[in-house]
Design a protein around this motif. Sequence first.
Motif, PDB file in Angstrom:
ATOM      1  N   UNK A   6      47.678  35.342 112.999  1.00 21.76           N
ATOM      2  CA  UNK A   6      47.065  34.505 114.025  1.00 21.76           C
ATOM      3  C   UNK A   6      45.949  35.207 114.770  1.00 21.76           C
ATOM      4  N   UNK A   7      45.215  36.091 114.085  1.00 20.70           N
ATOM      5  CA  UNK A   7      44.151  36.889 114.703  1.00 20.70           C
ATOM      6  C   UNK A   7      42.805  36.458 114.127  1.00 20.70           C
ATOM      7  N   UNK A   8      41.825  36.245 115.008  1.00 28.29           N
ATOM      8  CA  UNK A   8      40.473  35.953 114.549  1.00 28.29           C
ATOM      9  C   UNK A   8      39.655  37.236 114.550  1.00 28.29           C
ATOM     10  N   UNK A   9      39.164  37.590 113.374  1.00 27.22           N
ATOM     11  CA  UNK A   9      38.359  38.789 113.218  1.00 27.22           C
ATOM     12  C   UNK A   9      36.887  38.419 113.108  1.00 27.22           C
ATOM     13  N   UNK A  10      36.046  39.236 113.734  1.00 28.85           N
ATOM     14  CA  UNK A  10      34.604  39.070 113.628  1.00 28.85           C
ATOM     15  C   UNK A  10      34.016  40.278 112.909  1.00 28.85           C
ATOM     16  N   UNK A  11      33.191  40.023 111.911  1.00 25.83           N
ATOM     17  CA  UNK A  11      32.358  41.082 111.362  1.00 25.83           C
ATOM     18  C   UNK A  11      31.193  41.279 112.321  1.00 25.83           C
ATOM     19  N   UNK A  12      30.903  42.525 112.675  1.00 26.38           N
ATOM     20  CA  UNK A  12      29.917  42.800 113.715  1.00 26.38           C
ATOM     21  C   UNK A  12      29.048  44.005 113.332  1.00 26.38           C
ATOM     22  N   UNK A  13      28.052  44.231 114.179  1.00 25.02           N
ATOM     23  CA  UNK A  13      27.288  45.484 114.161  1.00 25.02           C
ATOM     24  C   UNK A  13      26.597  45.801 112.854  1.00 25.02           C
ATOM     25  N   UNK A  14      26.781  47.060 112.424  1.00 21.66           N
ATOM     26  CA  UNK A  14      26.078  47.561 111.256  1.00 21.66           C
ATOM     27  C   UNK A  14      26.407  46.821 109.973  1.00 21.66           C
ATOM     28  N   UNK A  15      27.600  46.237 109.895  1.00 24.19           N
ATOM     29  CA  UNK A  15      27.973  45.485 108.701  1.00 24.19           C
ATOM     30  C   UNK A  15      27.008  44.322 108.475  1.00 24.19           C
ATOM     31  N   UNK A  16      26.789  43.516 109.521  1.00 25.35           N
ATOM     32  CA  UNK A  16      25.885  42.374 109.384  1.00 25.35           C
ATOM     33  C   UNK A  16      24.439  42.820 109.273  1.00 25.35           C
ATOM     34  N   UNK A  99      34.935  36.574 110.313  1.00 22.79           N
ATOM     35  CA  UNK A  99      35.131  37.153 108.988  1.00 22.79           C
ATOM     36  C   UNK A  99      35.498  36.083 107.968  1.00 22.79           C
ATOM     37  N   UNK A 100      36.327  35.125 108.371  1.00 18.90           N
ATOM     38  CA  UNK A 100      36.724  34.063 107.439  1.00 18.90           C
ATOM     39  C   UNK A 100      35.501  33.291 106.954  1.00 18.90           C
ATOM     40  N   UNK A 101      34.559  33.028 107.840  1.00 15.81           N
ATOM     41  CA  UNK A 101      33.336  32.320 107.473  1.00 15.81           C
ATOM     42  C   UNK A 101      32.471  33.179 106.546  1.00 15.81           C
ATOM     43  N   UNK A 102      32.390  34.456 106.846  1.00 14.24           N
ATOM     44  CA  UNK A 102      31.565  35.361 106.040  1.00 14.24           C
ATOM     45  C   UNK A 102      32.083  35.438 104.612  1.00 14.24           C
ATOM     46  N   UNK A 103      33.409  35.402 104.454  1.00 16.59           N
ATOM     47  CA  UNK A 103      34.011  35.571 103.136  1.00 16.59           C
ATOM     48  C   UNK A 103      34.066  34.273 102.332  1.00 16.59           C
ATOM     49  N   UNK A 104      33.923  33.132 102.986  1.00 16.51           N
ATOM     50  CA  UNK A 104      34.131  31.863 102.286  1.00 16.51           C
ATOM     51  C   UNK A 104      32.883  31.002 102.169  1.00 16.51           C
ATOM     52  N   UNK A 105      31.840  31.285 102.931  1.00 14.19           N
ATOM     53  CA  UNK A 105      30.633  30.466 102.884  1.00 14.19           C
ATOM     54  C   UNK A 105      29.477  31.245 102.281  1.00 14.19           C
ATOM     55  N   UNK A 106      28.694  30.561 101.466  1.00 21.62           N
ATOM     56  CA  UNK A 106      27.583  31.236 100.791  1.00 21.62           C
ATOM     57  C   UNK A 106      26.536  31.760 101.747  1.00 21.62           C
ATOM     58  N   UNK A 107      26.210  30.976 102.782  1.00 24.63           N
ATOM     59  CA  UNK A 107      25.207  31.387 103.767  1.00 24.63           C
ATOM     60  C   UNK A 107      25.782  31.155 105.160  1.00 24.63           C
ATOM     61  N   UNK A 108      26.680  32.033 105.598  1.00 24.99           N
ATOM     62  CA  UNK A 108      27.344  31.814 106.878  1.00 24.99           C
ATOM     63  C   UNK A 108      26.388  31.917 108.048  1.00 24.99           C
ATOM     64  N   UNK A 109      26.674  31.164 109.099  1.00 23.40           N
ATOM     65  CA  UNK A 109      25.848  31.214 110.292  1.00 23.40           C
ATOM     66  C   UNK A 109      26.138  32.445 111.117  1.00 23.40           C
TER      67      UNK A 109
END
Length: 207
Positions: A6-16, A99-109
Amino acid sequence: FAEQCGVELYAVGGTLRDLCLGRPVHDVDLALTGDVMGFAKGFANHLRAAYVPMDVERGEVRVVDHRRDVLDFARLRGETIITDLQCRDFTINAMACPLAMLLTQGAPGLIDPLGGRHDLRAHIIRMVSPRSFDEDPLRLLRAFRFAATLGLTIDPTTLAAMAPAAPHLVDVAAERIHSELFKLFAAPQSSPHLATMAQLGLLDILF
């Protein structure tokens, strides 16, 4: 694993930043709310990976698996992801994506309240706020390291804010300075940036 907890993770910083530049991503930076240490420890156990607390007080921990993949977890600074991004060093590092959006969408917002994507396209390093260097003087060296390794230019306002903050570099831990300097020295195009650092008095303070 995050969904199960039940945790929402965000990809941030240098990764993006590196994804936007089309560069390979070696380390994954992730931000979340709540019990960061407990979540990361559970995830490490799930992977049978190494659990390495970096800063317990600030909620920063690293998980390294057997392939040497590195995932850095950190507690959101503030109550929302927007607040967290407003506390970061430079606009190019102040972007996020669930992170869920980054992993599942071709061009995430992207969540990009400070225009980091625009600055990347313009090849500019811009501080997030006038307090940026006061909050962490090591950011002075990070700016030049990013400029050298990513082929970017430090914007004039950011450059002008450096000299007044430079004396505070003496308060930064030596191992943090060592890490940034050697990354800068390793960059093929480091010499012009070292010359600018000398003009600003940074090298006098460091050495």
